[in-house]
Design a protein around this motif. Structure first.
Motif, PDB file in Angstrom:
ATOM      1  N   GLY A   1      31.349  27.484  41.712  1.00  0.00           N
ATOM      2  CA  GLY A   1      32.606  27.113  40.883  1.00  0.00           C
ATOM      3  C   GLY A   1      33.658  27.430  41.499  1.00  0.00           C
ATOM      4  O   GLY A   1      34.877  26.817  41.827  1.00  0.00           O
TER       5      GLY A   1
ATOM      6  N   HIS B   1      41.289  29.847  37.531  1.00  0.00           N
ATOM      7  CA  HIS B   1      41.008  28.711  36.358  1.00  0.00           C
ATOM      8  C   HIS B   1      39.339  28.638  36.616  1.00  0.00           C
ATOM      9  O   HIS B   1      38.712  28.787  35.766  1.00  0.00           O
ATOM     10  CB  HIS B   1      41.598  27.480  36.563  1.00  0.00           C
ATOM     11  N   ALA B   2      38.767  28.518  37.793  1.00  0.00           N
ATOM     12  CA  ALA B   2      37.542  28.339  38.130  1.00  0.00           C
ATOM     13  C   ALA B   2      36.843  29.670  37.669  1.00  0.00           C
ATOM     14  O   ALA B   2      35.559  29.451  37.425  1.00  0.00           O
ATOM     15  CB  ALA B   2      37.433  28.003  39.447  1.00  0.00           C
TER      16      ALA B   2
ATOM     17  N   GLU C   1      36.396  29.895  34.083  1.00  0.00           N
ATOM     18  CA  GLU C   1      35.505  28.803  33.506  1.00  0.00           C
ATOM     19  C   GLU C   1      34.061  29.014  33.643  1.00  0.00           C
ATOM     20  O   GLU C   1      33.163  28.518  32.895  1.00  0.00           O
ATOM     21  CB  GLU C   1      36.027  27.548  34.134  1.00  0.00           C
ATOM     22  N   ASN C   2      33.925  29.829  34.607  1.00  0.00           N
ATOM     23  CA  ASN C   2      32.319  29.885  34.985  1.00  0.00           C
ATOM     24  C   ASN C   2      31.924  31.380  34.928  1.00  0.00           C
ATOM     25  O   ASN C   2      30.653  31.564  35.213  1.00  0.00           O
ATOM     26  CB  ASN C   2      32.227  29.595  36.524  1.00  0.00           C
TER      27      ASN C   2
END
Length: 364
Positions: free
Chosen positions: A150, A213-214, A217-218
């Motif tokens: 990610g 953000h990645a 999110e992951n």
């Protein structure tokens, strides 16, 4: 396509986060949500350029230089700046400036000068400081691969000619969630020990929001432990000016002729000739006196720039040739660069190259 969407295409070429602090880049006039009908690309935004935009049905002007540089307290039409802004507003034309963001871009202003002079083996003359950041985070072993992928997809882990770069350390992490927590590992109120992987990746400054953000999110944890630091490492592709080499050394006289012909300038102002061949060359579009010391430190044969003052030429000190080709002349091909980039990325409306010559300097 909105103004905001067009500007995101330009930021892919030259992120505004790399603009110099003194500059005024970005959307100067207009609304981000306006639907774009056509784009006019210019070096400077003047009244005549706004007229050209109106004639070509363009409601977005992409300008290299900012028409608004210092604060405007009134809009009464007393100056050329006020008249230009008023006319743009009256005709619902947005104005965007990219200026030093493009100066600092690898494929920006100075790359165009190098291309016109056929300079090879290009390197940044003055790398911009604080452009590389590092992320360190901690994740359960089984989730490490997903998180890394990610982060890589978001642009982290790219170093020079390599990507997917990271450093990983295995260890034991501990945490104890309070009564308001919702832990994905362990139980509330109990100290939990988890086998984790510490992942470290670097990334370019302008990607920080996307990379974080990645990360969130992951990552499986409710509370993500991470550190972001700014490194002192030099970014290979961000900074002012460039250094390159001619394929073959040429005489000083031939080099000056090449400059005059290539940049269509009325005169090339230069320091004393040294009777040495020219091969290694530094370039910096626009006002470049501040970079003379940097050019000398690179041991170049010539430094091509503009706006050099009388005493600046003394700094050559018989070590190199300083060549002033004119401010407009050094940046004139920037329009071609922007038109080519926008035309490649946007095909559903016209991208027009301005035909108005905005150079305020004439030669007799």
């Amino acid at each position: 396509m909105t103004v905001k969407e067009v500007l995101s295409v330009l930021e892919a070429l030259a992120p505004l986060s790399y603009s110099e602090d003194f500059d005024n880049t970005g959307l100067l006039v207009g609304d981000y949500n306006t639907q774009v009908k056509g784009i006019l690309v210019t070096l400077d935004t003047l009244e005549t350029v706004v007229d050209e935009a109106i004639e070509n049905h363009c409601n977005l002007i992409v300008s290299f230089h900012p028409i608004i540089f210092k604060g405007l307290k009134k809009l009464t039409g007393k100056s050329y700046v006020e008249r230009t802004v008023l006319k743009a507003i009256k005709h619902d034309i947005a104005i965007f400036s990219i200026h030093t963001a493009l100066d600092n871009a690898w494929n920006g202003v100075n790359a165009m000068i190098c291309e016109k002079l056929n300079l090879n083996n290009r390197k940044i003359l003055i790398p911009q400081e604080g452009t590389i950041k590092k992320l360190i985070t901690f994740v359960p072993h089984k989730d490490a691969e997903k998180l890394r992928e990610g982060l890589f997809k978001a642009g982290a882990g790219a170093i020079g000619n390599y990507d997917n770069c990271s450093f990983n350390i295995k260890g034991i992490g501990s945490f104890n969630g309070n009564e308001d927590s919702n832990p994905t590992k362990g139980k509330k109120g109990e100290t939990h020990f988890e086998e984790e992987t510490q992942i470290g990746v670097t990334f370019s400054k302008h990607l920080e929001g996307i990379v974080l953000h990645a990360l969130f999110e992951n990552h499986p944890y409710e509370e993500v432990a991470y550190e972001v630091t700014t490194l002192e490492n030099t970014h290979q592709h961000i900074g002012m000016g460039m250094v390159g080499e001619l394929s073959e050394a040429i005489s000083e006289e031939a080099f000056l002729v090449l400059l005059k012909k290539t940049f269509k300038t009325g005169v090339v102002r230069h320091s004393a000739l040294l009777g040495k061949p020219i091969k290694k060359v530094a370039v910096l579009g626009g006002s470049g006196s501040f970079a003379i010391s940097a050019a000398k430190s690179k041991q170049v044969d010539a430094f091509v720039t503009s706006d050099l003052k009388y005493h600046d030429f003394f700094q050559a000190e018989n070590q190199l040739i300083l060549a002033d080709i004119g401010h407009y002349e050094s940046e004139q091909y920037t329009k071609e660069l922007l038109v080519a980039h926008l035309s490649k990325k946007i095909t559903n409306f016209a991208v027009v190259l301005s035909k108005v010559k905005t150079n305020p300097v004439s030669y007799f």
